[in-house]
Every structure is written in C-alpha cells, then in structure tokens.
Write a protein that holds these residues in place. Structure first.
Motif, mmCIF file in Angstrom:
data_model
loop_
_atom_site.group_PDB
_atom_site.id
_atom_site.type_symbol
_atom_site.label_atom_id
_atom_site.label_comp_id
_atom_site.label_asym_id
_atom_site.label_seq_id
_atom_site.Cartn_x
_atom_site.Cartn_y
_atom_site.Cartn_z
ATOM 1 N N LEU A 67 42.417 49.768 55.285
ATOM 2 C CA LEU A 67 42.245 48.470 56.271
ATOM 3 C C LEU A 67 42.737 48.983 57.577
ATOM 4 N N ASP A 68 43.933 49.310 57.455
ATOM 5 C CA ASP A 68 44.427 49.811 59.073
ATOM 6 C C ASP A 68 43.596 50.606 59.758
ATOM 7 N N LEU A 69 43.249 51.892 59.065
ATOM 8 C CA LEU A 69 42.303 52.799 59.539
ATOM 9 C C LEU A 69 41.087 52.377 60.243
ATOM 10 N N PHE A 70 40.473 51.817 59.349
ATOM 11 C CA PHE A 70 39.142 50.906 59.531
ATOM 12 C C PHE A 70 39.246 49.701 60.713
ATOM 13 N N GLU A 71 40.354 49.146 60.623
ATOM 14 C CA GLU A 71 41.023 48.040 61.806
ATOM 15 C C GLU A 71 40.093 46.677 61.212
ATOM 16 N N MET A 72 40.273 46.398 59.952
ATOM 17 C CA MET A 72 39.713 45.103 59.410
ATOM 18 C C MET A 72 40.753 44.424 58.325
ATOM 19 N N ASP A 73 40.449 43.268 58.056
ATOM 20 C CA ASP A 73 41.213 42.617 57.000
ATOM 21 C C ASP A 73 40.418 42.677 55.953
ATOM 22 N N TRP A 74 40.949 42.138 54.502
ATOM 23 C CA TRP A 74 40.407 42.479 53.409
ATOM 24 C C TRP A 74 38.817 41.807 53.302
ATOM 25 N N ASP A 75 38.744 40.602 53.802
ATOM 26 C CA ASP A 75 37.566 39.783 53.822
ATOM 27 C C ASP A 75 36.599 40.432 54.709
ATOM 28 N N ALA A 76 36.600 40.748 55.729
ATOM 29 C CA ALA A 76 35.725 41.713 56.633
ATOM 30 C C ALA A 76 35.476 42.809 55.908
ATOM 31 N N PHE A 77 36.373 43.516 55.334
ATOM 32 C CA PHE A 77 36.045 45.180 54.516
ATOM 33 C C PHE A 77 35.099 44.625 53.587
ATOM 34 N N THR A 78 35.346 43.944 52.811
ATOM 35 C CA THR A 78 34.892 43.598 51.351
ATOM 36 C C THR A 78 33.618 43.078 51.536
ATOM 37 N N SER A 79 32.964 42.787 52.785
ATOM 38 C CA SER A 79 31.620 42.092 53.144
ATOM 39 C C SER A 79 30.939 43.101 54.206
ATOM 40 N N THR A 80 31.465 44.250 54.293
ATOM 41 C CA THR A 80 30.716 45.194 55.116
ATOM 42 C C THR A 80 30.112 46.370 54.259
ATOM 43 N N PRO A 81 28.754 46.426 54.798
ATOM 44 C CA PRO A 81 27.981 47.703 54.134
ATOM 45 C C PRO A 81 28.702 48.913 54.297
ATOM 46 N N SER A 82 28.747 49.753 53.417
ATOM 47 C CA SER A 82 29.536 51.049 53.700
ATOM 48 C C SER A 82 29.082 51.918 54.746
ATOM 49 N N ARG A 83 27.519 51.924 55.056
ATOM 50 C CA ARG A 83 26.977 52.736 56.088
ATOM 51 C C ARG A 83 27.265 52.414 57.072
ATOM 52 N N LEU A 84 27.919 51.175 57.742
ATOM 53 C CA LEU A 84 28.612 50.776 58.829
ATOM 54 C C LEU A 84 29.811 51.514 59.174
ATOM 55 N N SER A 85 30.385 52.140 58.165
ATOM 56 C CA SER A 85 31.582 53.110 58.256
ATOM 57 C C SER A 85 31.185 54.349 59.215
ATOM 58 N N ALA A 86 29.843 54.652 59.198
ATOM 59 C CA ALA A 86 29.731 55.853 59.982
ATOM 60 C C ALA A 86 28.598 55.233 61.220
ATOM 61 N N GLU A 87 28.776 55.904 62.201
ATOM 62 C CA GLU A 87 27.897 55.695 63.479
ATOM 63 C C GLU A 87 26.496 56.064 62.947
ATOM 64 N N PRO A 88 25.539 55.382 63.985
ATOM 65 C CA PRO A 88 24.148 55.756 63.529
ATOM 66 C C PRO A 88 23.847 57.290 63.256
ATOM 67 N N GLY A 89 24.281 57.965 64.403
ATOM 68 C CA GLY A 89 23.905 59.223 64.348
ATOM 69 C C GLY A 89 24.287 60.035 63.220
ATOM 70 N N GLU A 90 25.480 59.745 62.484
ATOM 71 C CA GLU A 90 26.031 60.350 61.296
ATOM 72 C C GLU A 90 25.633 59.784 60.025
ATOM 73 N N ARG A 91 24.659 58.637 59.942
ATOM 74 C CA ARG A 91 24.353 58.077 58.679
ATOM 75 C C ARG A 91 23.508 58.899 57.721
ATOM 76 N N ASP A 92 22.560 59.678 58.387
ATOM 77 C CA ASP A 92 21.820 60.790 57.645
ATOM 78 C C ASP A 92 22.874 61.691 56.842
ATOM 79 N N ALA A 93 23.815 62.183 57.500
ATOM 80 C CA ALA A 93 24.842 63.127 56.723
ATOM 81 C C ALA A 93 25.693 62.422 55.657
ATOM 82 N N ARG A 94 25.972 61.092 56.128
ATOM 83 C CA ARG A 94 26.656 60.226 54.983
ATOM 84 C C ARG A 94 25.635 60.000 53.777
ATOM 85 N N ALA A 95 24.488 59.741 54.026
ATOM 86 C CA ALA A 95 23.554 59.654 53.022
ATOM 87 C C ALA A 95 23.493 60.610 52.280
#
Length: 131
Positions: free
Chosen positions: A45-73
């Motif tokens: 939560l500290d590293l991603f700079e979110m509280d619990w409610d925000a984090f647990t409603s975030t699609p995990s793909r958004l943890s990567a920038e658009p240019g990094e999402r293919d590598a994440r996939a």
C-alpha cells in the motif's frame, strides 16, 4: 521448494508480521479476465501509494504503465503455464505516477483447494529502485 510465506498453521503473530512489514511487499489479484487486486500488505500500500479501498478496486494491469503492459501480460502467462516464477524484474508505477523497478520477485498461481483463484507476488521493497 522455497518457503515464502507462513505455513497454513502459522500463528496470528507470524502472519501479521508479514501483513504489517515495512519491507515485504505482498499483493494478489483475482482470476477474472481483467484481474483486480484483492490483497496488499502495508509495504505494498505504501509503495503503490494507495489505501486499502483504492488498491482492492484497482485492476492489476494499472500497476504497469501502458508501455510495460505487454511484458506484464507475458509474465502472467508464464506464471499461468509454469505455476510460478522466482526471478521477475520489471517496472511498476504508483497511483501518483512514481515509477519503480521491482527486482527478485516471486509470482505464483493461487488456489483454494483445486480451484484457481488468482495470482500473487512477493518482493522486498528494499530491492526496488525508484526511477
């Protein structure tokens, strides 16, 4: 294998030491087509700079920038096929746009009995490089 987390019979003190650690980043997402985070340790939560409610409603793909999402996939496909990886390295981004390099991460499939329920990742915040 390598013990990453407490055994299923670990006591509450051991489990909470991970959940509230300032260094151990533990996250997981569900098994939907566009997975959503469903767990984060305090360090995550500290590293991603979110509280619990925000984090647990975030699609995990958004943890990567658009240019990094293919590598994440590709990473997630590799984990799905092999069951886990123990050498992940990649760039992630916090909710405020702060970029960081994750190093030496473990990523694995999560099961509830025989049912696949998602994936999880564990790494040390102290191994991250702020970019």
């Amino acid at each position: 294998g390598t013990a990453l987390l407490p055994a299923p019979n670990a006591g509450p003190a051991h489990c909470s030491s991970i959940a509230f650690s300032d260094d151990l980043v533990l996250v997981s997402h569900d098994a939907t087509d566009d997975p959503v985070f469903n767990y984060a340790s305090k360090a995550a939560l500290d590293l991603f700079e979110m509280d619990w409610d925000a984090f647990t409603s975030t699609p995990s793909r958004l943890s990567a920038e658009p240019g990094e999402r293919d590598a994440r996939a590709e990473l997630l496909r590799r984990v799905t096929d092999d069951g886990y990886v123990d050498d992940y390295e990649g760039v992630r981004v916090s909710s405020t746009g702060r970029r960081f390099m994750v190093r030496d991460a473990y990523v694995w499939n999560v099961y509830d009995g025989d049912a696949y329920v998602g994936q999880a990742a564990l790494f040390r915040r102290s191994n991250c490089e702020m970019l």
